[in-house]
Design a protein around this motif. Structure first.
Motif, PDB file in Angstrom:
ATOM      1  N   MET A   1      60.040  31.487  40.533  1.00 46.10           N
ATOM      2  CA  MET A   1      59.113  32.179  40.476  1.00 46.10           C
ATOM      3  C   MET A   1      58.707  33.328  41.177  1.00 46.10           C
ATOM      4  O   MET A   1      59.545  34.079  41.476  1.00 46.10           O
ATOM      5  CB  MET A   1      58.105  31.329  42.214  1.00 46.10           C
ATOM      6  CG  MET A   1      56.400  31.435  42.150  1.00 46.10           C
ATOM      7  SD  MET A   1      55.697  30.537  42.995  1.00 46.10           S
ATOM      8  CE  MET A   1      54.423  31.407  43.104  1.00 46.10           C
ATOM      9  N   GLN A   2      58.230  33.872  40.275  1.00 45.53           N
ATOM     10  CA  GLN A   2      57.385  35.922  39.578  1.00 45.53           C
ATOM     11  C   GLN A   2      57.071  35.969  40.788  1.00 45.53           C
ATOM     12  O   GLN A   2      55.966  35.229  41.710  1.00 45.53           O
ATOM     13  CB  GLN A   2      57.263  36.056  38.321  1.00 45.53           C
ATOM     14  CG  GLN A   2      56.697  37.348  38.595  1.00 45.53           C
ATOM     15  CD  GLN A   2      55.751  37.059  37.082  1.00 45.53           C
ATOM     16  OE1 GLN A   2      55.840  36.333  36.616  1.00 45.53           O
ATOM     17  NE2 GLN A   2      55.123  38.727  36.965  1.00 45.53           N
ATOM     18  N   HIS A   3      56.740  37.697  41.839  1.00 39.11           N
ATOM     19  CA  HIS A   3      56.398  37.909  43.190  1.00 39.11           C
ATOM     20  C   HIS A   3      54.684  38.081  42.374  1.00 39.11           C
ATOM     21  O   HIS A   3      54.576  39.228  41.545  1.00 39.11           O
ATOM     22  CB  HIS A   3      57.000  38.891  43.313  1.00 39.11           C
ATOM     23  CG  HIS A   3      56.130  39.119  45.144  1.00 39.11           C
ATOM     24  ND1 HIS A   3      55.836  38.722  45.501  1.00 39.11           N
ATOM     25  CD2 HIS A   3      55.783  40.437  44.879  1.00 39.11           C
ATOM     26  CE1 HIS A   3      55.226  39.282  46.629  1.00 39.11           C
ATOM     27  NE2 HIS A   3      54.823  40.566  46.031  1.00 39.11           N
ATOM     28  N   MET A   4      53.807  37.228  42.981  1.00 42.47           N
ATOM     29  CA  MET A   4      52.379  37.555  42.907  1.00 42.47           C
ATOM     30  C   MET A   4      51.723  39.569  43.483  1.00 42.47           C
ATOM     31  O   MET A   4      52.134  38.895  44.615  1.00 42.47           O
ATOM     32  CB  MET A   4      51.498  36.515  43.022  1.00 42.47           C
ATOM     33  CG  MET A   4      52.189  34.923  42.446  1.00 42.47           C
ATOM     34  SD  MET A   4      51.094  34.966  41.113  1.00 42.47           S
ATOM     35  CE  MET A   4      49.467  34.406  41.462  1.00 42.47           C
ATOM     36  N   ASN A   5      51.384  39.890  43.028  1.00 42.37           N
ATOM     37  CA  ASN A   5      50.815  40.316  43.092  1.00 42.37           C
ATOM     38  C   ASN A   5      49.271  40.747  43.246  1.00 42.37           C
ATOM     39  O   ASN A   5      48.709  40.815  43.030  1.00 42.37           O
ATOM     40  CB  ASN A   5      51.172  42.282  41.647  1.00 42.37           C
ATOM     41  CG  ASN A   5      50.620  43.785  42.628  1.00 42.37           C
ATOM     42  OD1 ASN A   5      49.972  44.057  43.773  1.00 42.37           O
ATOM     43  ND2 ASN A   5      50.355  44.621  41.901  1.00 42.37           N
ATOM     44  N   LYS A   6      49.225  40.164  44.728  1.00 44.02           N
ATOM     45  CA  LYS A   6      46.978  40.452  45.286  1.00 44.02           C
ATOM     46  C   LYS A   6      46.505  40.937  45.562  1.00 44.02           C
ATOM     47  O   LYS A   6      46.888  42.379  45.625  1.00 44.02           O
ATOM     48  CB  LYS A   6      47.690  39.458  45.975  1.00 44.02           C
ATOM     49  CG  LYS A   6      48.097  37.258  46.120  1.00 44.02           C
ATOM     50  CD  LYS A   6      48.697  36.593  47.522  1.00 44.02           C
ATOM     51  CE  LYS A   6      49.179  35.905  46.757  1.00 44.02           C
ATOM     52  NZ  LYS A   6      50.303  35.343  47.917  1.00 44.02           N
ATOM     53  N   GLY A   7      45.259  40.909  45.453  1.00 44.90           N
ATOM     54  CA  GLY A   7      44.087  41.855  45.260  1.00 44.90           C
ATOM     55  C   GLY A   7      44.005  40.974  46.573  1.00 44.90           C
ATOM     56  O   GLY A   7      42.975  40.037  45.771  1.00 44.90           O
ATOM     57  N   ILE A   8      42.629  42.041  47.410  1.00 43.85           N
ATOM     58  CA  ILE A   8      41.449  41.380  48.661  1.00 43.85           C
ATOM     59  C   ILE A   8      40.407  42.113  48.048  1.00 43.85           C
ATOM     60  O   ILE A   8      40.030  42.961  47.239  1.00 43.85           O
ATOM     61  CB  ILE A   8      41.891  41.497  49.308  1.00 43.85           C
ATOM     62  CG1 ILE A   8      42.817  41.038  50.273  1.00 43.85           C
ATOM     63  CG2 ILE A   8      40.825  41.079  50.524  1.00 43.85           C
ATOM     64  CD1 ILE A   8      44.018  41.794  50.952  1.00 43.85           C
ATOM     65  N   LEU A   9      39.079  40.927  47.615  1.00 44.78           N
ATOM     66  CA  LEU A   9      37.824  41.120  46.880  1.00 44.78           C
ATOM     67  C   LEU A   9      37.106  40.825  48.198  1.00 44.78           C
ATOM     68  O   LEU A   9      37.355  39.585  48.449  1.00 44.78           O
ATOM     69  CB  LEU A   9      37.750  40.379  45.965  1.00 44.78           C
ATOM     70  CG  LEU A   9      36.704  41.274  45.329  1.00 44.78           C
ATOM     71  CD1 LEU A   9      36.191  42.537  45.074  1.00 44.78           C
ATOM     72  CD2 LEU A   9      35.798  40.402  43.571  1.00 44.78           C
ATOM     73  N   ILE A  10      36.265  41.499  49.531  1.00 41.61           N
ATOM     74  CA  ILE A  10      34.951  40.952  50.016  1.00 41.61           C
ATOM     75  C   ILE A  10      33.942  41.362  49.236  1.00 41.61           C
ATOM     76  O   ILE A  10      33.625  42.179  49.065  1.00 41.61           O
ATOM     77  CB  ILE A  10      35.359  42.456  51.351  1.00 41.61           C
ATOM     78  CG1 ILE A  10      36.794  42.254  51.689  1.00 41.61           C
ATOM     79  CG2 ILE A  10      34.344  41.279  52.276  1.00 41.61           C
ATOM     80  CD1 ILE A  10      37.500  41.086  52.335  1.00 41.61           C
ATOM     81  N   ILE A  11      33.146  40.339  49.333  1.00 42.13           N
ATOM     82  CA  ILE A  11      31.973  40.057  48.685  1.00 42.13           C
ATOM     83  C   ILE A  11      31.164  40.406  49.912  1.00 42.13           C
ATOM     84  O   ILE A  11      31.091  39.083  50.388  1.00 42.13           O
ATOM     85  CB  ILE A  11      32.268  39.344  47.092  1.00 42.13           C
ATOM     86  CG1 ILE A  11      32.515  39.211  46.876  1.00 42.13           C
ATOM     87  CG2 ILE A  11      29.905  39.392  47.361  1.00 42.13           C
ATOM     88  CD1 ILE A  11      32.830  38.237  45.499  1.00 42.13           C
ATOM     89  N   GLY A  12      30.120  41.758  49.434  1.00 42.78           N
ATOM     90  CA  GLY A  12      28.515  40.974  50.427  1.00 42.78           C
ATOM     91  C   GLY A  12      27.505  41.057  49.889  1.00 42.78           C
ATOM     92  O   GLY A  12      27.760  41.150  48.168  1.00 42.78           O
ATOM     93  N   HIS A  13      26.626  40.451  50.318  1.00 46.88           N
ATOM     94  CA  HIS A  13      25.178  40.206  49.424  1.00 46.88           C
ATOM     95  C   HIS A  13      24.588  41.811  48.693  1.00 46.88           C
ATOM     96  O   HIS A  13      24.956  41.715  47.486  1.00 46.88           O
ATOM     97  CB  HIS A  13      24.167  40.133  50.714  1.00 46.88           C
ATOM     98  CG  HIS A  13      23.001  39.232  49.879  1.00 46.88           C
ATOM     99  ND1 HIS A  13      21.771  40.326  49.114  1.00 46.88           N
ATOM    100  CD2 HIS A  13      22.447  38.226  49.745  1.00 46.88           C
ATOM    101  CE1 HIS A  13      21.073  40.027  48.929  1.00 46.88           C
ATOM    102  NE2 HIS A  13      21.328  38.802  49.000  1.00 46.88           N
ATOM    103  N   GLY A  14      24.485  42.986  49.431  1.00 43.99           N
ATOM    104  CA  GLY A  14      24.173  44.517  48.939  1.00 43.99           C
ATOM    105  C   GLY A  14      22.818  44.307  49.249  1.00 43.99           C
ATOM    106  O   GLY A  14      22.231  43.860  49.617  1.00 43.99           O
ATOM    107  N   SER A  15      22.472  46.126  49.373  1.00 45.18           N
ATOM    108  CA  SER A  15      20.864  46.367  50.233  1.00 45.18           C
ATOM    109  C   SER A  15      21.207  47.544  49.372  1.00 45.18           C
ATOM    110  O   SER A  15      22.374  48.139  49.335  1.00 45.18           O
ATOM    111  CB  SER A  15      21.916  46.250  51.515  1.00 45.18           C
ATOM    112  OG  SER A  15      20.206  46.343  51.987  1.00 45.18           O
TER     113      SER A  15
END
Length: 124
Positions: A1-15
């Motif tokens: 299996m190919q190594h996954m290059n993972k990203g992280i996305l933190i989502i806030g509401h926004g203001s």
């Protein structure tokens, strides 16, 4: 299996409030300081970057999976409907990226401890 290059996305509401935007950015910076790579923060509305802009940044970092962590306490309509719909639309433009969304923070004991800390600040 190919190594996954993972990203992280933190989502806030926004203001529109600058202090809220700075607090959110500080949280993302503190996660980066813990050694997380390919991490971006995004706002659901009212502030930049929006979710699409953050996914574009992660795509430029050659990720093939994005794990989305919402910075929301409970699973209201934004978590159940709005953000999944936005991610689905964006996902059609990035078919080479798997996008997985996690849960809201919920009634985690760490959140209770933080509330307890704030209470103690006020009564001591």
């Amino acid at each position: 299996m190919q190594h996954m290059n993972k990203g992280i996305l933190i989502i806030g509401h926004g203001s529109r409030a600058l202090e809220a935007q700075q607090t959110f950015e500080s949280i993302i910076d503190k996660l980066k300081a813990k050694g997380y790579q390919n991490i971006e923060g995004a706002h659901m509305e009212l502030a930049k970057p929006n979710i699409r802009e953050a996914v574009e940044k992660l795509d430029k970092q050659k990720v093939d999976m994005i794990v989305v962590v919402p910075l929301f306490i409970y699973s209201g309509i934004h978590i159940k409907e709005d953000i999944p719909q936005i991610l689905e639309e964006i996902g059609r433009d990035y078919p080479h990226i798997t996008i997985k969304m996690g849960s809201a923070l919920g009634d985690d004991d760490l959140l209770v401890s933080l509330l307890e800390k704030r209470v103690k600040e006020m009564i001591t």
